[in-house]
Scaffold this active site. Structure first.
Site, PDB file in Angstrom:
ATOM      1  N   ASN A  33       0.689  -1.383  -0.141  1.00 56.02           N
ATOM      2  CA  ASN A  33       0.043   0.092  -0.547  1.00 56.02           C
ATOM      3  C   ASN A  33       1.386   1.419   0.108  1.00 56.02           C
ATOM      4  O   ASN A  33       0.263   2.555   0.371  1.00 56.02           O
ATOM      5  CB  ASN A  33      -0.741   0.200   1.323  1.00 56.02           C
ATOM      6  N   HIS A 120     -14.774  -2.808   6.417  1.00 57.57           N
ATOM      7  CA  HIS A 120     -13.286  -3.010   6.819  1.00 57.57           C
ATOM      8  C   HIS A 120     -13.396  -4.208   8.100  1.00 57.57           C
ATOM      9  O   HIS A 120     -14.207  -3.383   8.903  1.00 57.57           O
ATOM     10  CB  HIS A 120     -11.708  -1.993   7.067  1.00 57.57           C
ATOM     11  N   GLU A 166     -15.958   3.250   3.579  1.00 57.82           N
ATOM     12  CA  GLU A 166     -14.474   3.643   3.323  1.00 57.82           C
ATOM     13  C   GLU A 166     -14.752   4.569   1.444  1.00 57.82           C
ATOM     14  O   GLU A 166     -15.531   4.230   0.991  1.00 57.82           O
ATOM     15  CB  GLU A 166     -14.046   1.810   2.585  1.00 57.82           C
ATOM     16  N   SER A 170     -10.727  -1.077  -0.003  1.00 60.37           N
ATOM     17  CA  SER A 170      -9.573  -1.777  -0.011  1.00 60.37           C
ATOM     18  C   SER A 170      -8.948  -3.579  -0.823  1.00 60.37           C
ATOM     19  O   SER A 170      -8.561  -3.663  -1.269  1.00 60.37           O
ATOM     20  CB  SER A 170      -8.719  -1.843   1.420  1.00 60.37           C
ATOM     21  N   ASP A 195     -13.454   6.413   5.964  1.00 57.30           N
ATOM     22  CA  ASP A 195     -12.307   5.623   6.646  1.00 57.30           C
ATOM     23  C   ASP A 195     -11.307   6.332   5.138  1.00 57.30           C
ATOM     24  O   ASP A 195     -11.706   5.539   4.654  1.00 57.30           O
ATOM     25  CB  ASP A 195     -12.205   4.322   6.437  1.00 57.30           C
ATOM     26  N   HIS A 198      -6.906   4.595   2.053  1.00 60.72           N
ATOM     27  CA  HIS A 198      -6.053   4.309   0.677  1.00 60.72           C
ATOM     28  C   HIS A 198      -7.008   4.964  -0.295  1.00 60.72           C
ATOM     29  O   HIS A 198      -6.779   5.056  -1.271  1.00 60.72           O
ATOM     30  CB  HIS A 198      -6.983   2.879  -0.149  1.00 60.72           C
ATOM     31  N   LYS A 228       0.488   3.535   4.357  1.00 58.35           N
ATOM     32  CA  LYS A 228      -0.164   3.618   3.271  1.00 58.35           C
ATOM     33  C   LYS A 228       0.881   4.712   2.431  1.00 58.35           C
ATOM     34  O   LYS A 228       1.976   4.571   2.360  1.00 58.35           O
ATOM     35  CB  LYS A 228      -1.224   3.327   3.052  1.00 58.35           C
TER      36      LYS A 228
END
Length: 377
Positions: A33, A120, A166, A170, A195, A198, A228
């Site tokens: 990541n 997640h 998110e 991910s 979130d 990413h 990440k």
């Protein structure tokens, strides 16, 4: 003792193609990541040397509420709040711990956590530790989120609603419909928890995240992980000051944990400065991402990607791991992802595009992948 029950569980995982084991790094990076290539960059090496030279401690020595609160922690939180455009920020040891803190602490009894079906695992763990009711809505479906919220209200729900998503997922690499979800949150008096794990560093102005344009709203809470694209470790919870102060006073995973390394906080500060001062790094990352999209389509017939995460769904667990092993043997570090990380029947190769891998290597990988997919489509 032998632990026969545990041994049998491990044997069953092996038979189903779901046994996991640690693997050393090898080959070209298609699995990390480290999207902006910062983890091993001289920018952070120099920042570490400078921080040590000015006396920044390596260890905190205690929790933040005891003697572990260092000036670097507070400088980072102030700078992060400014960078991400929020009232306040809180530095945590990692994204998993941060999500646990959010969802075990802020939603209370009588509240509802309305979450995306693919949220997640850390959010699930936080919800299990909390006292609020939880409901899932269909992945990336704001209309279903509204329908689930309406059903909860009709069944007598009267508490605060927290919508958990998110920004970039991910394992699927797709983007949350943040505008529609923010509109729902506004209409229902809900809090939107985004979130950005990413998304940070890759999306938004200067890499501030997919939801940067709504981050300052009083009903939005954002999580930016530091391990990440920022290349370090830890996590920053950003949002209204009253929620940050509540976490400081009530979140068990903050109160009872040794504080993150002050040196680590200094490195996160350096990573944020790099985002602000060198937007060309993010531009180069997107050149690689778009090149990967084009080569995936040209060589493998794969399309509809939205981010730096390119899932190649094979389905069967064992075939997925065999394909990953073939790619690894050809020098491409690609890992197979199986349930329970992803839903049953959707085992996949998770291809991650970072600045660690140049365009010719990306082309070579998709050339090899095309040959392997002919055998395991």
């Amino acid at each position: 003792m032998g632990f026969p029950r545990h041994a049998q569980v491990l044997q069953t995982l092996k038979e189903r193609g779901r046994h996991r084991q640690l693997m050393a790094r090898a080959g070209h990076d298609f699995s990390s990541n480290d999207y902006l290539g910062l983890a091993g960059d001289d920018v952070l090496r120099k920042a570490a040397a400078e921080a040590l030279a000015r006396g920044v401690p390596v260890g905190a020595g205690g929790s933040r509420l005891l003697r572990g609160n260092d000036a670097e922690h507070q400088l980072l939180e102030s700078e992060a709040a400014t960078f991400f455009g929020t009232e306040a920020a809180l530095f945590m040891g990692g994204g998993f711990t941060a999500n646990q803190a959010i969802f075990s602490t802020l939603p209370g009894q009588g509240d509802l956590v309305l979450h995306d079906a693919l949220i997640h695992a850390s959010t699930h763990d936080g919800m299990r530790l909390g006292r609020a009711e939880t409901r899932a809505f269909a992945h990336n479906d704001a209309d279903d989120a509204a329908a689930q919220l309406r059903k909860w209200r009709e069944a007598g729900g009267r508490g605060q609603v927290w919508i958990a998503v998110e920004a970039v997922y991910s394992m699927d690499g797709d983007l949350a419909p943040l505008a529609a979800l923010k509109a729902l949150a506004d209409a229902e008096g809900a809090v939107l928890v985004v979130d950005e794990a990413h998304s940070t560093g890759v999306f938004g102005d200067l890499g501030r995240g997919l939801g940067h344009d709504i981050a300052a709203a009083p009903n939005v809470l954002s999580l930016h992980t530091c391990g990440k694209a920022l290349g370090v470790s830890g996590a920053l919870i950003c949002g209204p000051a009253v929620l940050i102060e509540t976490l400081v006073n009530k979140a068990r995973s903050f109160i009872f944990a040794t504080a993150p390394s002050p040196l680590n906080a200094a490195l996160v500060r350096a990573a944020l400065r790099e985002l602000a001062d060198n937007p060309e790094r993010r531009d180069r990352a997107w050149q690689g991402i778009r090149h990967a999209w084009a080569e995936a389509g040209r060589l493998c017939g794969l399309a509809r990607f939205q981010s730096q995460i390119l899932p190649v769904i094979i389905g069967d667990d064992k075939r997925t791991m065999a394909a990953a092993a073939q790619l690894q043997a050809r020098g491409h570090d690609i890992r197979g992802i199986r349930p329970p990380t992803v839903p049953r029947g959707t085992s996949r190769l998770r291809i991650s595009i970072t600045l660690n891998t140049p365009a010719p290597v990306i082309t070579a990988m998709f050339t090899d992948l095309a040959e392997i997919l002919k055998e395991a489509p």
